[in-house]
Write a protein that holds these residues in place. Structure first.
Motif, PDB file in Angstrom:
ATOM      1  N   CYS A 160       0.862  -1.283   0.052  1.00 48.31           N
ATOM      2  CA  CYS A 160      -0.031   0.158  -0.172  1.00 48.31           C
ATOM      3  C   CYS A 160       0.984   1.139  -0.066  1.00 48.31           C
ATOM      4  CB  CYS A 160      -0.718  -0.104   1.291  1.00 48.31           C
ATOM      5  SG  CYS A 160      -1.825   1.383   1.521  1.00 48.31           S
ATOM      6  N   CYS A 205      -4.609   0.037   0.126  1.00 49.56           N
ATOM      7  CA  CYS A 205      -5.086  -1.236   0.793  1.00 49.56           C
ATOM      8  C   CYS A 205      -6.447  -0.767   1.261  1.00 49.56           C
ATOM      9  CB  CYS A 205      -4.436  -1.682   2.086  1.00 49.56           C
ATOM     10  SG  CYS A 205      -4.417  -0.642   3.385  1.00 49.56           S
ATOM     11  N   ILE A 250       0.346   3.956   0.859  1.00 51.30           N
ATOM     12  CA  ILE A 250       0.011   4.862   2.062  1.00 51.30           C
ATOM     13  C   ILE A 250       0.614   4.458   3.324  1.00 51.30           C
ATOM     14  CG2 ILE A 250      -1.799   6.070   3.365  1.00 51.30           C
ATOM     15  CD1 ILE A 250      -2.130   7.005   0.862  1.00 51.30           C
ATOM     16  N   CYS A 251      -0.019   3.176   3.701  1.00 53.25           N
ATOM     17  CA  CYS A 251       0.546   2.619   5.032  1.00 53.25           C
ATOM     18  C   CYS A 251       1.953   1.687   5.018  1.00 53.25           C
ATOM     19  CB  CYS A 251      -0.843   2.159   5.788  1.00 53.25           C
ATOM     20  SG  CYS A 251      -1.318   0.574   5.116  1.00 53.25           S
ATOM     21  N   CYS A 258      -6.966   1.662   3.942  1.00 51.04           N
ATOM     22  CA  CYS A 258      -6.671   2.953   4.013  1.00 51.04           C
ATOM     23  C   CYS A 258      -7.725   3.869   3.120  1.00 51.04           C
ATOM     24  CB  CYS A 258      -5.337   3.286   3.085  1.00 51.04           C
ATOM     25  SG  CYS A 258      -3.920   3.171   4.341  1.00 51.04           S
TER      26      CYS A 258
HETATM   27 ZN   LIG Z   1      -2.841   1.163   3.521  1.00 52.96          ZN
END
Ligand SMILES: [Zn+2]
Length: 272
Positions: A3, A21, A5-6, A24
């Motif tokens: 992902c 994901c 983002i995370c 997120c």
């Molecule tokens: Zn994520």
């Protein structure tokens, strides 16, 4: 899944690094919906022409908008904190007994506590009536007696009236007597504060106390919550020693517990 983002190291992901994901994705959708609703409701409640921040919200979308909202919240929080510390001056006047002009007398002949007429009158209509009806030029050592409170409880009540807050250990210790005082002296904010505390601490060992207090204070929603909790935890509560004393003191509430429990069993049997 990787992902962008995370993931701990998004820079090692394959280009174009734009997969996110489910967690997120859902989180982002929720934040954006929350922000949009918040701005819409502000717009609806705003009679004046919308200010720049709000009118430009249509042109900024998604997270840019959410970030703007978070920044506004942050600024608002700082302002409120400053305001609270400014208003804290009242509490200092109480703590240091500056220009006090009335004595409050707890029950059991315990020592009285000096306070300010103006503050009492502003916080409670009942106190205002008492002070209005008294000889208005009564000397500063004039007393109002609150026989139902002991010294410590009265101290906590006054602390709340001056500061709008109480330390956790004092709320936990005095929540029932403060709740009754809030009802008697018509202090809605204290009532709400106590209700919040009682709802947050509701368990098998205090549910009967909370039911009793909510009945005394005619707080129907708290009473319903306590009653339903008791019915769902009948076994723990009805066989406790506390229940014997409770039933003797509160026959009408014991009848209500029995009826609510009966209806609960009946509903469950009919497969509601
Ligand atoms: Zn994520």
């Amino acid at each position: 899944m990787d992902c962008s983002i995370c993931s701990a190291m998004p820079y090692i992901l394959r280009p174009p690094r734009n997969t996110i994901c489910v967690a997120c994705y859902e989180g982002a959708r929720t934040i954006i919906t929350l922000t949009t609703n918040k701005l819409d409701s502000e717009k609806a409640s705003d009679n004046k022409p919308s200010n720049n921040l709000i009118s430009s919200s249509n042109s900024t979308k998604g997270f840019a908008n959410a970030l703007k909202w978070v920044k506004e919240m942050k600024e608002m929080e700082e302002e409120l904190n400053e305001k609270i510390s400014y208003l804290g001056g009242f509490f200092a006047a109480f703590r240091d007994q500056i220009h006090t002009d009335i004595q409050l007398q707890p029950g059991n002949n315990e020592p009285s506590i000096p306070a300010h007429r103006a503050l009492l009158a502003a916080r409670s209509d009942i106190f205002r009536n008492i002070l209005d009806s008294d000889a208005c030029k009564a000397p500063p050592n004039h007393k109002i007696t609150l026989p139902e409170l002991n010294h410590e409880e009265l101290q906590s009540l006054l602390e709340f009236l001056y500061s709008g807050h109480l330390p956790k250990e004092k709320v936990e210790k005095h929540v029932y007597s403060l709740s009754i005082a809030a009802d008697k002296y018509e202090i809605p904010f204290l009532q709400k504060f106590c209700e919040h505390q009682m709802l947050g601490s509701l368990n098998s060992s205090n549910a009967l106390d909370i039911l009793e207090i909510s009945d005394t204070c005619s707080n129907q929603s708290l009473k319903d919550t306590a009653l339903n909790f008791i019915v769902r935890n009948m076994e723990d509560i009805v066989f406790s020693a506390r229940f014997d004393a409770f039933a003797l003191k509160n026959p009408h509430l014991t009848v209500q517990i029995t009826r609510t429990s009966f209806m609960d069993i009946k509903n469950r049997r009919t497969g509601a």
